[in-house]
Design a protein around this motif. Structure first.
Motif, short mmCIF file in Angstrom:
data_model
loop_
_atom_site.label_atom_id
_atom_site.label_comp_id
_atom_site.label_asym_id
_atom_site.label_seq_id
_atom_site.Cartn_x
_atom_site.Cartn_y
_atom_site.Cartn_z
N UNK A 1 0.80 -1.22 0.00
CA UNK A 1 0.00 0.00 0.00
C UNK A 1 0.83 1.27 0.00
N UNK A 2 2.05 1.22 0.47
CA UNK A 2 2.90 2.40 0.45
C UNK A 2 3.72 2.46 -0.83
N UNK A 3 3.94 3.67 -1.33
CA UNK A 3 4.78 3.81 -2.53
C UNK A 3 5.58 5.09 -2.43
N UNK A 4 6.60 5.19 -3.27
CA UNK A 4 7.42 6.38 -3.39
C UNK A 4 7.18 7.02 -4.74
N UNK A 5 7.15 8.32 -4.73
CA UNK A 5 6.98 9.10 -5.96
C UNK A 5 8.26 9.00 -6.78
N UNK A 6 8.20 8.44 -7.99
CA UNK A 6 9.40 8.15 -8.77
C UNK A 6 9.90 9.33 -9.59
N UNK A 7 9.02 10.18 -10.08
CA UNK A 7 9.45 11.20 -11.03
C UNK A 7 9.57 12.58 -10.42
N UNK A 8 9.99 13.53 -11.27
CA UNK A 8 10.08 14.93 -10.83
C UNK A 8 9.52 15.87 -11.89
N UNK A 9 8.84 15.32 -12.90
CA UNK A 9 8.20 16.11 -13.96
C UNK A 9 9.18 16.99 -14.74
N UNK A 10 10.44 16.61 -14.76
CA UNK A 10 11.43 17.35 -15.54
C UNK A 10 11.88 18.64 -14.93
N UNK A 11 11.41 18.95 -13.71
CA UNK A 11 11.76 20.23 -13.08
C UNK A 11 13.26 20.30 -12.80
N UNK A 12 13.85 19.19 -12.39
CA UNK A 12 15.29 19.20 -12.08
C UNK A 12 16.10 19.53 -13.32
N UNK A 13 15.78 18.89 -14.44
CA UNK A 13 16.52 19.14 -15.67
C UNK A 13 16.34 20.58 -16.16
N UNK A 14 15.23 21.20 -15.80
CA UNK A 14 14.99 22.58 -16.20
C UNK A 14 15.66 23.59 -15.27
N UNK A 15 16.32 23.09 -14.22
CA UNK A 15 16.97 23.99 -13.27
C UNK A 15 18.47 23.71 -13.18
N UNK A 16 19.08 23.58 -14.34
CA UNK A 16 20.54 23.51 -14.43
C UNK A 16 21.05 24.88 -14.87
N UNK A 17 22.25 25.20 -14.47
CA UNK A 17 22.85 26.46 -14.89
C UNK A 17 24.29 26.22 -15.30
N UNK A 18 24.81 27.09 -16.13
CA UNK A 18 26.19 26.99 -16.59
C UNK A 18 27.07 27.87 -15.72
N UNK B 1 14.10 24.98 -3.10
CA UNK B 1 13.13 26.01 -2.70
C UNK B 1 11.72 25.74 -3.22
N UNK B 2 11.56 24.78 -4.13
CA UNK B 2 10.24 24.50 -4.71
C UNK B 2 9.35 23.89 -3.63
N UNK B 3 8.25 24.55 -3.31
CA UNK B 3 7.39 24.10 -2.22
C UNK B 3 5.96 23.85 -2.66
N UNK B 4 5.76 23.61 -3.96
CA UNK B 4 4.43 23.29 -4.45
C UNK B 4 4.49 21.94 -5.17
N UNK B 5 3.47 21.65 -5.98
CA UNK B 5 3.33 20.32 -6.56
C UNK B 5 4.13 20.11 -7.84
N UNK B 6 4.99 21.05 -8.23
CA UNK B 6 5.68 20.96 -9.51
C UNK B 6 6.50 19.68 -9.67
N UNK B 7 7.09 19.20 -8.57
CA UNK B 7 7.95 18.02 -8.66
C UNK B 7 7.25 16.73 -8.22
N UNK B 8 5.93 16.77 -8.07
CA UNK B 8 5.20 15.57 -7.67
C UNK B 8 5.00 14.67 -8.89
N UNK B 9 5.84 13.67 -9.01
CA UNK B 9 5.77 12.79 -10.17
C UNK B 9 4.55 11.91 -10.22
N UNK B 10 3.84 11.76 -9.07
CA UNK B 10 2.62 10.95 -9.07
C UNK B 10 1.38 11.77 -9.40
N UNK B 11 1.58 13.03 -9.79
CA UNK B 11 0.47 13.88 -10.24
C UNK B 11 0.70 14.21 -11.71
N UNK B 12 -0.15 13.67 -12.59
CA UNK B 12 0.01 13.87 -14.02
C UNK B 12 -0.78 15.10 -14.48
#
Length: 681
Positions: free
Chosen positions: A399-416, A442-453
């Motif tokens: 019944x318990x699970x871990x959220x696997x994804x991050x909706x691409x937010x991490x890849x969109x927050x790279x800097x040179x 600092x992201x404190x909303x649902x942007x990185x919730x991979x279990x929310x499509x």
């Protein structure tokens, strides 16, 4: 020679650091510094001991590693050893211009690696992704938040990679001679599940008898105790010498009788007894010691004893420390102990009280649910109710699970970044692409919730009263593994005390604002308990009215569904447990990271025999809560003559489980109701 770098480690962290066993299992509550003071020092020693080696850093998912753990690890690298990104390590493949040596075994994919200037590479691996460790060969495995890991996946997918990298020239560091070769370090705070988790059961390995080698016939517990004796003597001596240097005192090596006499002098001084009455205040300051010598109360040698009384060590302790520091034979003995030692460590947030302060602990006791406080702050293991209303619930299993994804937010927050390094007297510089850890964290909303499509409709239900208000949030989709229709409980929220339903809805709207911009449809299930009027000052709104109004004002397309009178407890008992057991549908899965307090409520909801069958034991909801009687346990430390808790915090009670019940019943029976959509114009 570079100057000494003084860093703070609490006593428990120093014990673990100096024992340095090959295998470390750390069950540390919140804010004990397990990442900064246990995991990071371990990782640093591993990479320093095996240049051009490789290790695995294991996490629940990429989001956890990038947003929570690695920022703390890299901060520790900087504050404890002065390591800087670009100069001493880079994320990803190091540019050729930086002249980093290649690791012995190069990663096939550099996109999730930390590369050090000595050629060591940490590969970041997510346990949530099947096969993410395939093809890796490693010298070490380290990881944080291990309470969420699947022991089966750890053993089958990750531990086989610990076969050890072989050095092409036979470097002894790449052999069992090195305690950090084929080593492991897994840390976590305790599981909120009252059934515990695999990490807590690892303690049993300390009792396994060693079958061969110089420590044959002994257990890790015995080896750890010998290492602890060494560690504590070193810690105490270091503490004395550091404080003496900092305060302008001297460390005096004296026999026990002289030390005892110096302490007697201190007591006389404090009490201004006898000839010490000439002092205006009873302290052993340098000024007072000079006064005592001037008036013939003390000799100069006794004044030196009095002034340095807190910085005295016995000859035995001093010789032990000097022996440990200079004896290769003893150091080799410690190395052998470390190589064979499996060390399980359990701590308390109070271990770190000198940094956190007593006020922080008091605030946690006031604000956290009692079960979370007991486990996550005090490190106390809590037992599950003998019989529970949700007897089929298995959070640590299906019944318990871990959220696997991050909706691409991490890849969109790279800097040179432009980084530089000095090597052999030459300066090298290059551009590297690196994660913006501060922005990700600092992201404190649902942007990185991979279990929310993006196309998910949200389903919500709550529990309402004057003391605490809950909201449980779910989505419904087919489970990709079982192909069964499944209710995913992706989040839950509550407010209590002065905060009421309006605060709860503001909290919800802030968190799910990014999702609303993609899908505005939301279904709100409520029953007769949400129709109590008098919430608003005018007395015209009930609980459901407030929820609907706040959703509409935030531009949700609301579909409110009235489920009427509450379902009988006996029917809930059968229906929900059938769903949990897989006998009926929808199936249930609960995000373990987002629903800690809800899991507490579900796992500890009792059951009793009623007139019409089994009922949920809700007596705790009616009892007053007195924070002055709360001793930090799950029930506030008070029980009745029948053994039932009598002082239970609101978060621990059955209110949260009632909100879950409403969501489950709503999805099962009312999801296709003909109720209209109250859309925002």
């Amino acid at each position: 020679m570079p100057p000494h770098r003084y860093v703070y480690m609490n006593y428990a962290q120093q014990e673990c650091y100096l024992c340095a066993s090959r295998d470390v299992r750390g069950n540390f509550p919140r804010r004990t510094g397990k990442t900064h003071g246990i995991l990071s020092p371990f990782m640093h020693r591993v990479q320093k001991s095996m240049p051009r080696g490789g290790g695995i850093f294991l996490g629940n998912n990429r989001k956890q590693v990038m947003a929570r753990t690695m920022p703390a690890v890299t901060s520790s690298f900087n504050t404890m050893w002065g390591l800087h990104e670009g100069e001493n390590y880079v994320f990803g493949k190091p540019p050729a211009k930086l002249n980093y040596p290649d690791p012995i075994i190069k990663p096939r994919d550099w996109s999730n690696t930390f590369s050090f200037a000595n050629g060591f590479v940490w590969s970041l691996v997510s346990l949530a992704v099947v096969g993410s460790a395939n093809g890796l060969t490693t010298n070490c495995i380290a990881g944080d938040e291990a309470k969420f890991w699947s022991k089966e996946k750890l053993d089958s997918e990750v531990m086989p990679t610990l076969s050890g990298i072989i050095h092409p020239y036979g470097d002894e560091a790449f052999s069992s001679h090195n305690p950090f070769y084929k080593s492991t370090c897994f840390v976590s705070d305790a599981s909120l599940s009252s059934r515990g988790n695999w990490l807590e059961r690892e303690r049993e390995k300390e009792d396994i008898v060693i079958e061969n080698g110089p420590n044959k016939g002994r257990t890790s517990k015995q080896l750890k105790e010998e290492l602890l004796q060494y560690a504590r003597r070193v810690i105490d001596f270091n503490e004395v010498t550091y404080r003496a240097r900092k305060t302008g005192h001297k460390v005096l090596v004296r026999d026990p009788l002289t030390i005892a006499r110096a302490r007697e002098l201190r007591e006389l001084c404090r009490n201004r007894a006898g000839k010490f009455h000439i002092l205006s205040n009873g302290d052993n300051s340098e000024t007072n010691c000079k006064v005592l010598v001037k008036f013939g109360v003390l000799t100069e040698s006794d004044a030196e004893l009095l002034f340095n009384v807190d910085y005295m060590v016995t000859e035995e302790d001093f010789m032990y420390y000097r022996l440990v520091s200079s004896s290769p034979k003893y150091q080799d003995h410690l190395r052998q102990l470390r190589c064979d030692c499996f060390g399980y460590w359990q701590g308390s947030t109070i271990d770190n009280i000198s940094l956190l302060t007593e006020d922080y602990i008091k605030k946690c006791k006031r604000d956290l649910p009692p079960l979370i406080f007991a486990i996550s702050i005090l490190g106390i293991k809590v037992k599950r109710s003998a019989e529970g209303f949700y007897f089929a619930l298995d959070i640590e299993g299906k019944h318990g699970y871990l959220d696997e994804g991050d909706n691409g937010i991490i890849d969109n927050n790279f800097s040179v970044k432009t980084v530089s390094r000095v090597y052999n007297g030459k300066s090298y510089s290059a551009e590297v692409e690196t994660p913006d850890f501060e922005r990700i964290a600092s992201i404190s909303d649902c942007q990185m919730d991979g279990d929310l499509h993006p196309d998910d409709e949200l389903f919500i239900a709550g529990d309402w009263n004057s003391r605490i208000n809950w909201l449980v949030i779910g989505t419904v989709r087919r489970n990709p593994d079982t192909h069964l229709e499944t209710l995913y409980v992706i989040n839950s929220m509550f407010v209590k005390g002065e905060e009421k339903v309006d605060s709860l809805m503001k909290k919800f709207n802030r968190y799910y604002a990014p999702h609303r911009r993609q899908n505005r449809v939301i279904t709100f299930f409520y029953d007769a308990t949400a129709k109590h009027k008098g919430y608003a000052l005018e007395g015209q709104e009930d609980f459901k009215d407030v929820v609907i109004r706040y959703l509409q004002d935030d531009h949700w397309d609301v579909r409110p569904i009235d489920m009427g009178k509450q379902m009988a407890h006996s029917a809930k008992y059968q229906d929900i447990n059938n769903g949990l057991a897989g006998i009926s549908y929808p199936a249930v899965r609960i995000n373990k990271e987002k629903n800690e307090a809800l899991i507490v409520s579900l796992e500890n909801a009792g059951v009793k025999q009623g007139y019409n069958g089994f009922e949920k034991d809700k007596t705790g909801e009616k009892l007053p809560y007195n924070p002055d009687l709360d001793e930090g346990s799950t029930a506030g430390g008070r029980v009745s003559a029948t053994g039932r808790p009598t002082n239970i915090r609101e978060e621990y009670r059955t209110d949260g489980s009632d909100a879950f019940d409403s969501l489950y019943i709503g999805v099962k029976y009312f999801r296709y109701s003909s109720a209209g959509v109250f859309a925002c114009v």
